[in-house]
Design a protein around this motif. Structure first.
Motif, PDB file in Angstrom:
ATOM      1  N   VAL A 271       0.851  -1.187   0.000  1.00  0.00           N
ATOM      2  CA  VAL A 271       0.000   0.000   0.000  1.00  0.00           C
ATOM      3  C   VAL A 271       0.888   1.239   0.000  1.00  0.00           C
ATOM      4  O   VAL A 271       1.885   1.294   0.721  1.00  0.00           O
ATOM      5  CB  VAL A 271      -0.920   0.016   1.243  1.00  0.00           C
ATOM      6  CG1 VAL A 271      -1.738   1.304   1.282  1.00  0.00           C
ATOM      7  CG2 VAL A 271      -1.832  -1.203   1.249  1.00  0.00           C
ATOM      8  N   ASN A 272       0.536   2.208  -0.807  1.00  0.00           N
ATOM      9  CA  ASN A 272       1.269   3.485  -0.833  1.00  0.00           C
ATOM     10  C   ASN A 272       0.707   4.364   0.281  1.00  0.00           C
ATOM     11  O   ASN A 272      -0.102   5.272   0.041  1.00  0.00           O
ATOM     12  CB  ASN A 272       1.127   4.161  -2.195  1.00  0.00           C
ATOM     13  CG  ASN A 272       2.050   5.357  -2.336  1.00  0.00           C
ATOM     14  OD1 ASN A 272       2.820   5.680  -1.426  1.00  0.00           O
ATOM     15  ND2 ASN A 272       1.981   6.024  -3.466  1.00  0.00           N
ATOM     16  N   TRP A 273       1.140   4.125   1.510  1.00  0.00           N
ATOM     17  CA  TRP A 273       0.521   4.709   2.686  1.00  0.00           C
ATOM     18  C   TRP A 273       0.480   6.230   2.646  1.00  0.00           C
ATOM     19  O   TRP A 273      -0.563   6.835   2.886  1.00  0.00           O
ATOM     20  CB  TRP A 273       1.272   4.251   3.942  1.00  0.00           C
ATOM     21  CG  TRP A 273       1.175   2.787   4.203  1.00  0.00           C
ATOM     22  CD1 TRP A 273       2.110   1.843   3.902  1.00  0.00           C
ATOM     23  CD2 TRP A 273       0.076   2.098   4.807  1.00  0.00           C
ATOM     24  NE1 TRP A 273       1.677   0.598   4.281  1.00  0.00           N
ATOM     25  CE2 TRP A 273       0.426   0.715   4.850  1.00  0.00           C
ATOM     26  CE3 TRP A 273      -1.155   2.487   5.316  1.00  0.00           C
ATOM     27  CZ2 TRP A 273      -0.412  -0.256   5.377  1.00  0.00           C
ATOM     28  CZ3 TRP A 273      -1.994   1.526   5.847  1.00  0.00           C
ATOM     29  CH2 TRP A 273      -1.635   0.181   5.869  1.00  0.00           C
ATOM     30  N   LEU A 274       1.599   6.846   2.359  1.00  0.00           N
ATOM     31  CA  LEU A 274       1.683   8.304   2.391  1.00  0.00           C
ATOM     32  C   LEU A 274       1.451   8.947   1.028  1.00  0.00           C
ATOM     33  O   LEU A 274       1.389  10.175   0.940  1.00  0.00           O
ATOM     34  CB  LEU A 274       3.056   8.737   2.926  1.00  0.00           C
ATOM     35  CG  LEU A 274       3.379   8.282   4.353  1.00  0.00           C
ATOM     36  CD1 LEU A 274       4.787   8.708   4.742  1.00  0.00           C
ATOM     37  CD2 LEU A 274       2.361   8.845   5.346  1.00  0.00           C
ATOM     38  N   GLY A 275       1.287   8.143  -0.008  1.00  0.00           N
ATOM     39  CA  GLY A 275       1.061   8.675  -1.342  1.00  0.00           C
ATOM     40  C   GLY A 275      -0.365   8.526  -1.821  1.00  0.00           C
ATOM     41  O   GLY A 275      -0.705   9.006  -2.905  1.00  0.00           O
ATOM     42  N   ASP A 276      -1.198   7.873  -1.023  1.00  0.00           N
ATOM     43  CA  ASP A 276      -2.604   7.685  -1.384  1.00  0.00           C
ATOM     44  C   ASP A 276      -3.474   8.593  -0.523  1.00  0.00           C
ATOM     45  O   ASP A 276      -3.313   8.646   0.701  1.00  0.00           O
ATOM     46  CB  ASP A 276      -2.993   6.220  -1.160  1.00  0.00           C
ATOM     47  CG  ASP A 276      -4.359   5.888  -1.743  1.00  0.00           C
ATOM     48  OD1 ASP A 276      -5.320   6.635  -1.465  1.00  0.00           O
ATOM     49  OD2 ASP A 276      -4.472   4.884  -2.461  1.00  0.00           O
TER      50      ASP A 276
ATOM     51  N   ALA B  66       3.686  14.101   1.632  1.00  0.00           N
ATOM     52  CA  ALA B  66       4.299  13.945   0.314  1.00  0.00           C
ATOM     53  C   ALA B  66       4.796  15.275  -0.232  1.00  0.00           C
ATOM     54  O   ALA B  66       4.355  16.347   0.189  1.00  0.00           O
ATOM     55  CB  ALA B  66       3.280  13.333  -0.651  1.00  0.00           C
ATOM     56  N   ALA B  67       5.718  15.184  -1.175  1.00  0.00           N
ATOM     57  CA  ALA B  67       6.267  16.350  -1.884  1.00  0.00           C
ATOM     58  C   ALA B  67       6.922  17.345  -0.938  1.00  0.00           C
ATOM     59  O   ALA B  67       6.690  18.545  -1.009  1.00  0.00           O
ATOM     60  CB  ALA B  67       5.183  17.035  -2.710  1.00  0.00           C
ATOM     61  N   GLY B  68       7.742  16.845  -0.035  1.00  0.00           N
ATOM     62  CA  GLY B  68       8.553  17.717   0.810  1.00  0.00           C
ATOM     63  C   GLY B  68       7.781  18.596   1.759  1.00  0.00           C
ATOM     64  O   GLY B  68       8.057  19.787   1.875  1.00  0.00           O
ATOM     65  N   GLY B  69       6.824  18.031   2.448  1.00  0.00           N
ATOM     66  CA  GLY B  69       6.095  18.777   3.470  1.00  0.00           C
ATOM     67  C   GLY B  69       5.018  19.690   2.922  1.00  0.00           C
ATOM     68  O   GLY B  69       4.626  20.654   3.590  1.00  0.00           O
ATOM     69  N   SER B  70       4.492  19.389   1.742  1.00  0.00           N
ATOM     70  CA  SER B  70       3.478  20.250   1.126  1.00  0.00           C
ATOM     71  C   SER B  70       2.070  19.964   1.630  1.00  0.00           C
ATOM     72  O   SER B  70       1.129  20.650   1.235  1.00  0.00           O
ATOM     73  CB  SER B  70       3.515  20.084  -0.395  1.00  0.00           C
ATOM     74  OG  SER B  70       3.125  18.767  -0.764  1.00  0.00           O
ATOM     75  N   GLY B  71       1.933  18.945   2.487  1.00  0.00           N
ATOM     76  CA  GLY B  71       0.592  18.570   2.931  1.00  0.00           C
ATOM     77  C   GLY B  71      -0.114  17.673   1.941  1.00  0.00           C
ATOM     78  O   GLY B  71      -1.330  17.472   2.036  1.00  0.00           O
TER      79      GLY B  71
ATOM     80  N   THR C  66      -3.210  15.681   3.582  1.00  0.00           N
ATOM     81  CA  THR C  66      -2.681  15.717   4.947  1.00  0.00           C
ATOM     82  C   THR C  66      -2.473  17.140   5.437  1.00  0.00           C
ATOM     83  O   THR C  66      -1.832  17.343   6.466  1.00  0.00           O
ATOM     84  CB  THR C  66      -1.343  14.962   5.021  1.00  0.00           C
ATOM     85  OG1 THR C  66      -0.395  15.581   4.139  1.00  0.00           O
ATOM     86  CG2 THR C  66      -1.501  13.503   4.628  1.00  0.00           C
ATOM     87  N   GLN C  67      -3.002  18.106   4.721  1.00  0.00           N
ATOM     88  CA  GLN C  67      -2.783  19.507   5.086  1.00  0.00           C
ATOM     89  C   GLN C  67      -3.500  19.866   6.393  1.00  0.00           C
ATOM     90  O   GLN C  67      -4.638  19.483   6.621  1.00  0.00           O
ATOM     91  CB  GLN C  67      -3.296  20.421   3.971  1.00  0.00           C
ATOM     92  CG  GLN C  67      -2.846  21.861   4.092  1.00  0.00           C
ATOM     93  CD  GLN C  67      -1.356  21.998   3.873  1.00  0.00           C
ATOM     94  OE1 GLN C  67      -0.586  21.885   4.827  1.00  0.00           O
ATOM     95  NE2 GLN C  67      -0.950  22.232   2.637  1.00  0.00           N
ATOM     96  N   VAL C  68      -2.796  20.599   7.254  1.00  0.00           N
ATOM     97  CA  VAL C  68      -3.360  21.101   8.502  1.00  0.00           C
ATOM     98  C   VAL C  68      -3.034  22.584   8.609  1.00  0.00           C
ATOM     99  O   VAL C  68      -2.205  23.107   7.865  1.00  0.00           O
ATOM    100  CB  VAL C  68      -2.812  20.336   9.727  1.00  0.00           C
ATOM    101  CG1 VAL C  68      -3.299  18.900   9.750  1.00  0.00           C
ATOM    102  CG2 VAL C  68      -1.289  20.386   9.769  1.00  0.00           C
ATOM    103  N   LEU C  69      -3.690  23.266   9.541  1.00  0.00           N
ATOM    104  CA  LEU C  69      -3.553  24.716   9.621  1.00  0.00           C
ATOM    105  C   LEU C  69      -2.115  25.150   9.876  1.00  0.00           C
ATOM    106  O   LEU C  69      -1.635  26.125   9.287  1.00  0.00           O
ATOM    107  CB  LEU C  69      -4.470  25.263  10.715  1.00  0.00           C
ATOM    108  CG  LEU C  69      -5.963  25.245  10.403  1.00  0.00           C
ATOM    109  CD1 LEU C  69      -6.770  25.721  11.608  1.00  0.00           C
ATOM    110  CD2 LEU C  69      -6.277  26.113   9.189  1.00  0.00           C
ATOM    111  N   GLY C  70      -1.417  24.451  10.752  1.00  0.00           N
ATOM    112  CA  GLY C  70      -0.036  24.830  11.050  1.00  0.00           C
ATOM    113  C   GLY C  70       0.857  24.746   9.834  1.00  0.00           C
ATOM    114  O   GLY C  70       1.679  25.644   9.578  1.00  0.00           O
ATOM    115  N   ASN C  71       0.699  23.697   9.047  1.00  0.00           N
ATOM    116  CA  ASN C  71       1.534  23.544   7.852  1.00  0.00           C
ATOM    117  C   ASN C  71       1.109  24.518   6.759  1.00  0.00           C
ATOM    118  O   ASN C  71       1.956  25.056   6.032  1.00  0.00           O
ATOM    119  CB  ASN C  71       1.435  22.107   7.339  1.00  0.00           C
ATOM    120  CG  ASN C  71       2.554  21.754   6.380  1.00  0.00           C
ATOM    121  OD1 ASN C  71       3.725  21.821   6.729  1.00  0.00           O
ATOM    122  ND2 ASN C  71       2.194  21.394   5.158  1.00  0.00           N
TER     123      ASN C  71
END
Length: 305
Positions: A155-160, A245-250, A256-261
């Motif tokens: 499974v592509n855990w962090l890419g899906d 993914a993509a160097g902390g882009s969320g 995976t985007q959150v307000l802090g990021n």
């Protein structure tokens, strides 16, 4: 109060209060002002734009996606962490009963305490890199290696988009549980063993003892832990920035985007410090509202023994 005592108290508090105002209150006030400008973070010029940045928040799709992810975290992280922390602490602290002596801790309780707490001493960066390898999308990753044992494809855990955010939430719960196991064990250790013995003599089951005895007596600790976990869930910047993914882009696609990021990317990638500060002010207000509501909802009469 005598004049001498009043003078002494004022003198003793003057320096700490002054430092608090300079180091804490002043940055907050400056942040509110910056949020009303279009400052780019580099130029000394700050053009006042009023509430334009806050109006922009209402039309910012990424802001609402980030807010929704934080709301999910505020529900999932405290519930899962408190449930696991209470379970493990109860099993370790009062996990077995003796015919004489009442409830006692399990054998090796000191080892379990250290083992559970150990992840909490690691830095977020280390944990993020570690679990990025655990979630390796190939069969060589630990998670996919375990799935391969039972015949499930990698499974592509962090890419899906479907698995990325739950995977990060699981890491935060894993990281947090150990601290609260130790915290709850400390709170449980203050409960007299006679109370457990009396409950056992009355025929109470393990669940009844936990629900009717242990939990009410450590409720103050659980309440504070829940608020702290909720505030932690409203942050999440570091772990998302390291693992997404993509160097902390969320990513992927803001899954995976959150307000802090989002705040960080807006300020340091897009050079919109005024708008980023408005996001920070919104996050601050959200945190204050959450803390106030949580304390009101979970308030109970204090039980003394």
């Amino acid at each position: 109060m005598r004049a001498g005592s009043r003078r002494f108290i004022i003198t003793a508090l003057a320096v700490p209060v002054l430092l608090y105002c300079v180091l804490v209150v002043s940055p907050y006030l400056q942040s509110f002002y910056i949020s009303l400008t279009d400052w780019n973070g580099l130029s000394p010029e700050r053009n006042f734009v009023g509430l334009a940045n806050y109006a922009r928040l209402l039309d910012d799709e990424v802001f609402w996606i980030s807010l929704w992810h934080n709301v999910i975290a505020v529900v999932v992280i405290p519930v899962a962490t408190l449930a696991l922390g209470l379970f493990f602490a109860t099993m370790i602290r009062v996990g077995r009963y003796r015919a004489r002596g009442g409830a006692t801790g399990v054998r090796g309780a000191a080892f379990y305490r250290i083992a559970y707490f150990f992840p909490h001493v690691l830095s977020i960066a280390v944990i993020g890199v570690l679990f990025s390898n655990v979630y390796d999308p190939t069969a060589s990753g630990l998670a996919n290696g375990l799935l391969g044992v039972v015949g499930i494809d990698p499974v592509n855990w962090l890419g899906d988009k479907q698995t990325a955010y739950p995977a990060i939430l699981a890491v935060i719960v894993w990281l947090s549980v150990g601290f609260y196991v130790v915290l709850f064990m400390g709170a449980m250790s203050s409960i007299p063993t006679e109370i457990y013995e009396a409950a056992r003599l009355d025929g109470a089951s393990r669940w009844q003892i936990f629900h009717r005895v242990t939990l009410p007596l450590i409720w103050d600790t659980v309440q504070v832990a829940g608020v702290y976990l909720g505030i932690h869930a409203l942050d999440m910047f570091a772990i998302v920035n390291v693992m997404s993914a993509a160097g902390g882009s969320g990513g992927p696609d803001n899954a995976t985007q959150v307000l802090g990021n989002h705040l960080y990317l807006t300020a340091f990638q897009d050079s919109r410090f005024g708008y980023a500060t408005a996001i920070g002010v919104a996050l601050l207000l959200l945190t204050l509202v959450f803390a106030w509501v949580s304390l009101k909802v979970t308030r109970r009469d204090r039980i003394e023994y």
